[in-house]
Scaffold this active site. Structure first.
Site, PDB file in Angstrom:
ATOM      1  N   GLU A 210      29.591  56.720  11.967  1.00  0.00           N
ATOM      2  CA  GLU A 210      29.505  57.796  12.691  1.00  0.00           C
ATOM      3  C   GLU A 210      29.078  59.289  12.369  1.00  0.00           C
ATOM      4  O   GLU A 210      28.669  59.969  13.047  1.00  0.00           O
ATOM      5  CB  GLU A 210      30.748  57.863  13.431  1.00  0.00           C
TER       6      GLU A 210
ATOM      7  N   ASP B 125      29.954  48.496  23.168  1.00  0.00           N
ATOM      8  CA  ASP B 125      30.717  47.228  23.796  1.00  0.00           C
ATOM      9  C   ASP B 125      31.388  47.265  25.147  1.00  0.00           C
ATOM     10  O   ASP B 125      31.280  48.420  25.521  1.00  0.00           O
ATOM     11  CB  ASP B 125      31.656  46.728  22.877  1.00  0.00           C
TER      12      ASP B 125
HETATM   13  N1  ADE Z   1      35.732  51.534  20.033  1.00  0.00           N
HETATM   14  C1  ADE Z   1      34.696  50.712  20.281  1.00  0.00           C
HETATM   15  N2  ADE Z   1      34.795  49.808  21.157  1.00  0.00           N
HETATM   16  C2  ADE Z   1      36.078  49.861  21.150  1.00  0.00           C
HETATM   17  C3  ADE Z   1      36.843  48.912  21.610  1.00  0.00           C
HETATM   18  N3  ADE Z   1      36.543  47.834  22.411  1.00  0.00           N
HETATM   19  N4  ADE Z   1      38.527  49.162  21.623  1.00  0.00           N
HETATM   20  C4  ADE Z   1      38.808  49.949  20.916  1.00  0.00           C
HETATM   21  N5  ADE Z   1      38.065  50.950  20.339  1.00  0.00           N
HETATM   22  C5  ADE Z   1      36.607  50.839  20.410  1.00  0.00           C
END
Ligand code: ADE
Length: 231
Positions: free
Chosen positions: A12, A196
Site C-alpha cells: 500500500e 474483493d
Molecule cells: N481488506 C481488504 N479486503 C478485506 C476483507 N475482506 N476483510 C477485511 N479487510 C479487508
C-alpha cells in the site's frame, strides 16, 4: 505543514515511496518511517502492519513524534455493497469498529461509553478529493467504511456488517486511525480501492488485486498531496 501518509501493508505504500523517492528511513517503536520533502513540504510515510492496534500506534507516532498535522490513509478494502467493484475508489465519510461489541450491556454495536459509534473524517480533505476526482475524471465514491480485526470472507457476516452500520466497505485499520486522529485533533482522510467482495472468494480476490488496487489508491493520494500543497 507536515503530512502523514499511511497504509497497512508494504504494497500500500510502495507506489508512494517509488513516486516520492529519496527518503530517509527512521526506525521507531518497532516500525519504519520514511521521511521525504516534496515541493517544500515534509511528508512522513509508513505502513503500520495489519490491524487496529498497529494502525493506532503508527498514527499516533506520526502525529506525536513526527508532528504530522494532516493524515492521509491509502489502501484496499472489501466491498459490502453492490455498487462497489474491484478497483473502485471509496472515501470514508465516517468510520466505525464493526467488531467492538458490548451489546450485552444494551449498547449499540461499535459503541463504548464516552466514545461514539462513528468517527467523522475531515470534510475539507474529502472536498479536496472530490475536486481531484472531478478534474481528473475519476469516479470517486463515498460512504461509511467499517473496521475490525478480522479478514471478512463470509457473506452472512458481511451482510450483517453492511446492514448494522450502513457500510459500503470494510477493512482493518480505518476506524482506529480515525479515533486516534480525532482524539489528537488532526484532520484525516481514509481512501480505499476495492480488492474483493468480503465473500467466500475474498482471499483469492485479495491476493489477485491487492497490488493493482493499492496502486489505484496511492496514485489518487499523490494527486491529493499536490492539491493540498498548492492550496
Ligand atoms: N481488506 C481488504 N479486503 C478485506 C476483507 N475482506 N476483510 C477485511 N479487510 C479487508
Amino acid at each position: 505543514m507536515k503530512l502523514a501518509i499511511m497504509g497497512a501493508m508494504p504494497e500500500e505504500i510502495e507506489p508512494l515511496l517509488e513516486f516520492f523517492g529519496g527518503y530517509e528511513t527512521v526506525v521507531y517503536a518497532s516500525n519504519k518511517y520514511y521521511k521525504v520533502n516534496y515541493k517544500g513540504t515534509d511528508i512522513v510515510i509508513a505502513y503500520s502492519k495489519i490491524g487496529k492496534v498497529n494502525s493506532t500506534i503508527t498514527a499516533s507516532v506520526m502525529i506525536q513524534k513526527f508532528g504530522c498535522e494532516k493524515l492521509l490513509f491509502s489502501g484496499v478494502a472489501g466491498a459490502v455493497c453492490d455498487t462497489l467493484k474491484v478497483g473502485d475508489l471509496v472515501v470514508a465519510t465516517k468510520l466505525a469498529q464493526h467488531d467492538l461489541d458490548i451489546s450485552a450491556f444494551g449498547h449499540p454495536y461499535g459503541y463504548v461509553p464516552e466514545g461514539s459509534v462513528f468517527e467523522e473524517a475531515d470534510k475539507g480533505l474529502i472536498e479536496i478529493a472530490k475536486e481531484v476526482a472531478k478534474e481528473k475524471g475519476i469516479d470517486l465514491k463515498d460512504g461509511i467504511i467499517v473496521t475490525g480485526d478480522q479478514f471478512v470472507c463470509d457473506v452472512e457476516r458481511k451482510n450483517w456488517i453492511a446492514k448494522t452500520f450502513e457500510a459500503s466497505a470494510l477493512e482493518m485499520e480505518g476506524a482506529s486511525v480515525a479515533v486516534t486522529c480525532n482524539a489528537l485533533g488532526v484532520p484525516f482522510f481514509i481512501l480505499r480501492a476495492i480488492s474483493d467482495a468480503a465473500d467466500m472468494d475474498a482471499s483469492f480476490s485479495f491476493d489477485e488485486f491487492l497490488e493493482t488496487s493499492a496502486k489505484v489508491s496511492a496514485d489518487f493520494v499523490i494527486r491529493m498531496v499536490d492539491k493540498i500543497i498548492d492550496a
